[in-house]
Design a protein around this motif. Structure first.
Motif, PDB file in Angstrom:
ATOM      1  N   SER A   1       0.860  -1.182   0.171  1.00  0.00           N
ATOM      2  CA  SER A   1       0.025   0.095   0.063  1.00  0.00           C
ATOM      3  C   SER A   1       0.906   1.167   0.009  1.00  0.00           C
ATOM      4  O   SER A   1       2.037   1.001   0.391  1.00  0.00           O
ATOM      5  CB  SER A   1      -1.135   0.018   1.310  1.00  0.00           C
ATOM      6  N   PHE A   2       0.159   2.341  -0.526  1.00  0.00           N
ATOM      7  CA  PHE A   2       1.199   3.660  -0.638  1.00  0.00           C
ATOM      8  C   PHE A   2       0.181   4.700  -0.044  1.00  0.00           C
ATOM      9  O   PHE A   2      -0.974   4.809  -0.082  1.00  0.00           O
ATOM     10  CB  PHE A   2       1.222   3.992  -2.208  1.00  0.00           C
ATOM     11  N   ARG A   3       1.167   5.789   0.677  1.00  0.00           N
ATOM     12  CA  ARG A   3       0.534   6.831   1.223  1.00  0.00           C
ATOM     13  C   ARG A   3       1.471   8.019   1.169  1.00  0.00           C
ATOM     14  O   ARG A   3       2.521   8.039   1.018  1.00  0.00           O
ATOM     15  CB  ARG A   3      -0.106   6.553   2.466  1.00  0.00           C
ATOM     16  N   ILE A   4       0.738   9.001   0.808  1.00  0.00           N
ATOM     17  CA  ILE A   4       1.639  10.488   1.030  1.00  0.00           C
ATOM     18  C   ILE A   4       1.308  10.959   2.268  1.00  0.00           C
ATOM     19  O   ILE A   4       0.163  11.193   2.835  1.00  0.00           O
ATOM     20  CB  ILE A   4       1.042  11.510  -0.061  1.00  0.00           C
ATOM     21  N   GLU A   5       2.665  11.531   2.801  1.00  0.00           N
ATOM     22  CA  GLU A   5       2.527  12.195   4.247  1.00  0.00           C
ATOM     23  C   GLU A   5       2.826  13.511   4.219  1.00  0.00           C
ATOM     24  O   GLU A   5       3.805  13.666   3.395  1.00  0.00           O
ATOM     25  CB  GLU A   5       3.382  11.510   5.256  1.00  0.00           C
ATOM     26  N   LEU A   6       1.508  14.355   4.451  1.00  0.00           N
ATOM     27  CA  LEU A   6       1.703  15.803   4.406  1.00  0.00           C
ATOM     28  C   LEU A   6       2.778  16.332   5.379  1.00  0.00           C
ATOM     29  O   LEU A   6       2.666  15.870   6.655  1.00  0.00           O
ATOM     30  CB  LEU A   6       0.717  16.622   4.173  1.00  0.00           C
ATOM     31  N   VAL A   7       3.173  17.750   5.436  1.00  0.00           N
ATOM     32  CA  VAL A   7       3.837  18.203   6.439  1.00  0.00           C
ATOM     33  C   VAL A   7       3.111  18.505   7.892  1.00  0.00           C
ATOM     34  O   VAL A   7       3.695  18.271   8.774  1.00  0.00           O
ATOM     35  CB  VAL A   7       4.134  19.576   6.104  1.00  0.00           C
ATOM     36  N   ASN A   8       1.643  18.460   7.871  1.00  0.00           N
ATOM     37  CA  ASN A   8       0.997  18.580   8.866  1.00  0.00           C
ATOM     38  C   ASN A   8       0.408  17.409   9.382  1.00  0.00           C
ATOM     39  O   ASN A   8      -0.280  17.149  10.303  1.00  0.00           O
ATOM     40  CB  ASN A   8      -0.299  19.378   8.456  1.00  0.00           C
ATOM     41  N   GLY A   9       1.092  16.288   9.113  1.00  0.00           N
ATOM     42  CA  GLY A   9       0.667  14.981   9.547  1.00  0.00           C
ATOM     43  C   GLY A   9      -0.281  14.076   9.001  1.00  0.00           C
ATOM     44  O   GLY A   9      -0.402  12.960   9.254  1.00  0.00           O
ATOM     45  N   LYS A  10      -1.084  15.006   8.142  1.00  0.00           N
ATOM     46  CA  LYS A  10      -2.002  14.175   7.594  1.00  0.00           C
ATOM     47  C   LYS A  10      -1.502  13.055   6.602  1.00  0.00           C
ATOM     48  O   LYS A  10      -0.498  13.181   5.583  1.00  0.00           O
ATOM     49  CB  LYS A  10      -3.040  15.084   6.628  1.00  0.00           C
TER      50      LYS A  10
END
Length: 124
Positions: free
Chosen positions: A91-100
């Protein structure tokens, strides 16, 4: 099943009619007949019913094809980090600077998310 609202022109999808990956060039509602339905125009010049279009599962090869570079913690392009989890399934995910964290299960999802963040197309 994929929804027309999830797609943008330029997204890659799988077309079961041609048994191939293709690029969306048109998205429209056809009301020439009694039944209303969403149709997708693809780069072979034809249009297909939405039932003939499927999302393409994201793979590490797609990330490389889009120009992401592999680092120890994931794949990076233009400051966007895509993390890969290999257990129990890939599985893949993007982690944004705000933690989302944003799950990225399909190629078109990656393309759309990249566009939202960078305001430019993700081109193979």
């Amino acid at each position: 099943m994929i929804k027309a609202e999830e797609l943008r022109i330029g997204n890659y999808v799988y077309c079961s009619e041609t048994d191939s990956n293709t690029k969306v060039v048109d998205i429209y509602l056809d009301d020439d007949f009694i039944e209303l339905g969403h149709y997708i125009g693809v780069d072979d010049g034809y249009r297909y019913d939405l039932d003939q279009i499927e999302p393409i599962p994201l793979t590490e090869q797609w990330l490389l094809d889009f120009g992401f570079e592999l680092f120890a913690w994931g794949y990076v392009k233009d400051g966007i980090l895509v993390k890969v989890s290999k257990t129990p399934t890939l599985s893949f995910r993007i982690e944004l600077v705000n933690g989302k964290k944003i799950k990225i299960p399909f190629v078109h999802t990656l393309q759309n998310t990249y566009f939202c963040i960078e305001q430019k197309e993700l081109i193979e």
